[in-house]
Design a protein around this motif. Structure first.
Motif, short mmCIF file in Angstrom:
data_model
loop_
_atom_site.label_atom_id
_atom_site.label_comp_id
_atom_site.label_asym_id
_atom_site.label_seq_id
_atom_site.Cartn_x
_atom_site.Cartn_y
_atom_site.Cartn_z
N LEU A 1 42.60 37.08 28.12
CA LEU A 1 43.80 36.12 28.59
C LEU A 1 44.71 36.73 29.52
O LEU A 1 45.20 35.94 30.34
N ASP B 1 40.85 27.26 25.86
CA ASP B 1 40.64 28.30 24.86
C ASP B 1 39.33 28.43 24.35
O ASP B 1 38.99 29.43 23.99
N LEU C 1 45.03 26.10 26.85
CA LEU C 1 45.53 27.42 27.15
C LEU C 1 46.87 27.13 27.45
O LEU C 1 48.07 27.52 27.31
#
Lengths: 224, 155
Positions: free
Chosen positions: A138, A150, B146
């Protein structure tokens, strides 16, 4: 070359703590005495860039790597941490040469493998854990500013753990890491800096320019 | 076929790990990365088309590496560009396009004016940008994101 030798002999510098004699460092690393002296020239440049005290501070390390002394970076932090063997918050000359020596093309591969493991073992537990691996992935994606969902990150981490974790405990220990690297040598490609084979020429070239400049200025009466 | 990227390969892209920065000034704009949800074969043939149009000589190496070379000398010699395709998952690839020799400014100009527009329909995200467009094959909203992405825009 002779001009450079002359420069070193002219005055006796006051040595900072953490300084080690080139002859000692050369005997314990793949570097020659001349190469260690060249690294000292580089070290002096790096260690005076923000705080001129003979030590490389984190800001100076960041400045060298990113051209930004304030740039926060997980991986640079890890490297700095490992270079700072005494954990006094700065990189001293001896630490600099010894740590860099692991990156030399002629350094033992076992040293490179061990160093890389310690780099990735973020919390010094002796294992590279799944959450540490995910944290690093990440951090990298954010650092290179790449958007990834993700589920893709999870699948990368899962796949990697599966490849490496032969004992099936969800973590990578040092033995599994060594076996993983044996299967995939590219895992430690960052652990070799071809530059280090040419550091003498590289730094020497800079020094000769500086000395040349000095003599040229003397000739024209510019050094008072 | 493209080399398989594992987490450590991805991590190794970090300039924080690249100590050559201690020895030289780092001009980082020598490479550009993008992600794609197209299969590797589509990406390769797209790159070949572009190279042909730009009159670059193409040399396909093993492991998803495509070397492209200009035919005439520029300011700093012949411009050579490497395009390397990495498989993250079978439906997700990372492509790195970097200058391997020649003038960096020339490389940046070719990227901006020629390559980027031509690559548009296979790129999912460019390094440094949010997701620009939804691809037809993108799975629906159960996929957690994300970063916050903007709604699909018309191209």
């Amino acid at each position: 070359m002779f001009a450079l030798m002359g420069c070193f002999c002219l005055k006796k510098p006051i040595r900072k703590p953490g300084y080690e004699e080139p002859i000692i460092l050369a005997s314990e690393t793949p570097f020659t005495v001349n190469e260690v002296e060249a690294l000292y020239v580089l070290f002096k440049k790096l260690s005076s860039s923000v705080i001129d005290d003979g030590f490389i501070h984190k800001e100076e390390f960041q400045l060298a790597l990113f051209e930004d002394s304030n740039k926060q970076n997980l991986f640079a932090d890890r490297v700095f941490d490992l270079f700072d063997v005494k954990h006094n918050g700065v990189i001293e000359f001896g630490e600099f040469v010894r740590s860099l020596s692991v990156f030399h093309p002629n350094a033992p591969e076992a040293d490179k493998i061990a160093f890389a493991f310690r780099l990735y073992d973020l919390r010094h537990t002796g294992y590279i854990e799944r959450d540490e691996l995910k944290e690093m992935v990440l951090a990298l994606l954010s650092e290179i500013d790449l958007t990834v969902t993700d589920d893709v990150v999870e699948s990368i981490v899962d796949k990697t753990i599966m490849e490496a974790d032969s004992k099936g405990d969800g973590m990578i220990d040092q033995e599994e890491w060594r076996e993983f690297v044996a299967r995939k040598p590219s895992l430690i490609k960052n652990m070799t800096l071809p530059y280090l084979k040419w550091v003498l020429i590289f730094v020497l070239a800079i020094s000769i320019c500086l000395v040349h400049n000095f003599h040229a200025r003397s000739f024209y009466g510019l050094n008072s | 076929m493209p080399s398989n990227l594992n987490a450590f390969d991805i991590i190794s892209f970090s300039p924080g790990f690249d100590l050559s920065g201690l020895f030289e000034e780092n001009d980082r704009k020598k490479e550009v990365r993008f992600t794609s949800r197209q299969p590797a074969s589509t990406i390769i043939s797209k790159l070949r088309d572009i190279a042909k149009r730009l009159k670059l000589k193409i040399d396909k190496k093993d492991g998803g590496l495509l070397k492209m070379e200009g035919l005439k000398e520029g300011r700093k010699g012949v411009l050579s560009i490497d395009a390397e395709i990495f498989e993250v998952t079978p439906n997700f690839h990372l492509v790195e396009v970097k200058k391997s020799s020649g003038d960096t400014l020339e490389f940046q100009k070719i990227m901006k004016q020629d390559m980027r527009p031509a690559l548009k329909d296979i790129v999912w995200t460019w390094q440094g940008e949010q997701q620009q467009q939804e691809q037809q094959d993108l799975q629906p909203s159960h996929v957690p994101q994300l970063q916050v992405v903007s709604p699909p825009q018309d191209s």
